[in-house]
Enzyme design. Structure first.
Site, PDB file in Angstrom:
ATOM      1  N   TYR A  12     -38.298  -2.724  31.570  1.00 24.58           N
ATOM      2  CA  TYR A  12     -36.841  -2.649  31.585  1.00 24.58           C
ATOM      3  C   TYR A  12     -36.385  -1.196  31.456  1.00 24.58           C
ATOM      4  O   TYR A  12     -36.507  -0.588  30.391  1.00 24.58           O
ATOM      5  CB  TYR A  12     -36.235  -3.483  30.453  1.00 24.58           C
ATOM      6  N   ARG A  52     -19.102 -11.160  23.557  1.00 25.91           N
ATOM      7  CA  ARG A  52     -19.886 -12.160  24.262  1.00 25.91           C
ATOM      8  C   ARG A  52     -21.004 -12.705  23.363  1.00 25.91           C
ATOM      9  O   ARG A  52     -21.331 -13.882  23.422  1.00 25.91           O
ATOM     10  CB  ARG A  52     -20.462 -11.567  25.543  1.00 25.91           C
TER      11      ARG A  52
END
Length: 282
Positions: free
Chosen positions: A58, A246
């Site tokens: 990543y 979120r």
């Protein structure tokens, strides 16, 4: 393997880990978002989402570095998961990859270290490399990712292969293919599925049927999607979010228990597989 109060999931070794954690794919790629992303991970830890998943792939390590900064001072609260490239999964390369991940994460040991997907290195060698890292105290547990049924059936009889703790795969309401053979196999082995991209990179949240269902039952689409995953025995969900708001929305799903009627409705809207198929991947 079963979720404990929709909060925990048991690994084969007997250790309980959060059934709802946090992913970090594509986190750390934009410097301007770094503070918000770190704040999001920290907020998730506050709310009990203490399993944090990352990988050397990543952002070429940028995600691991961001996670390391986010968990600084809170290491004892966090179950850290990272992944090694298949081409680094040999006796010679895996120790180097692990050391680099440890430096970026700023931790002494990784709680769960996964082979990111099957590669050319023989599984027997990869298992030996994992076990050597365990013996050295560099990792506590190991597992795999993106293994289909055939891959898992090859791994498990490999000497030491029974020590694999999870298989991390794509699994969400819109992609239920693993329910035909892979998920039953893992349940028989008491090996949890770690469900990555539970929102299908946001596409599922825009699905008209899910939005309608969520609105009718007083939840957001994300909460509906996560509540469904949390209702599945032996499943760990790792949604990624770059905002604290979120993350709070995701964490609220822990208190939303779907009824049998609601689960049946979701089965009608998102049908389970009617036969075998290739493992879906992103």
């Amino acid at each position: 393997m079963l979720n404990l109060g929709a909060m925990k999931c048991l690994l084969p070794c007997g250790e309980a880990v959060p059934a709802l954690g946090q992913g970090s794919w594509n986190i750390g790629d934009e410097p301007g978002r770094r503070k918000a992303e770190i704040d999001a991970i920290r907020r998730g830890i506050d709310l009990g989402l203490t399993l944090v998943d990352t990988a050397e792939m990543y952002g070429d390590g940028r995600s691991e570095s961001l996670v390391g900064e986010a968990i600084a001072g809170r290491r004892s609260q966090v179950f850290v998961v990272s992944k090694v490239y298949p081409h680094n999964a040999s006796r010679r390369s895996m120790p180097k990859s692990c050391e680099a991940s440890l430096r970026r994460l700023k931790v002494d040991a990784i709680d769960l270290y996964l082979l990111h997907w099957p590669g050319a290195v023989p599984l027997a060698e990869t298992v030996e490399a994992f076990e050597a890292l365990k013996a050295a105290g560099k990792i506590r547990h190991w597992g795999v990712s993106n293994f289909d049924t055939d891959g898992l059936q090859e791994l498990l009889p490999t000497p030491g292969g029974e020590a694999a703790q999870v298989n991390q795969v794509l699994y969400h309401l819109g992609e239920r293919g693993i329910e035909w053979d892979l998920l039953p196999l893992q349940r028989r082995r008491r090996m949890p599925v770690m469900a990555y991209s539970p929102f299908d990179q946001g596409r599922l949240l825009r699905h008209r049927a899910l939005r309608t269902f969520a609105g009718e039952h007083g939840m957001t689409p994300g909460q509906a999607a996560l509540s469904w995953l949390l209702a599945q025995p032996g499943v760990i969900a790792i949604p990624k979010s770059g905002s604290a708001e979120r993350v709070e929305d995701n964490a609220a799903a822990l208190a939303m228990k779907l009824s049998a009627a609601q689960l049946a409705e979701l089965d009608r809207l998102f049908a389970p597989p009617d036969g075998p198929g290739p493992l879906a991947m992103l």
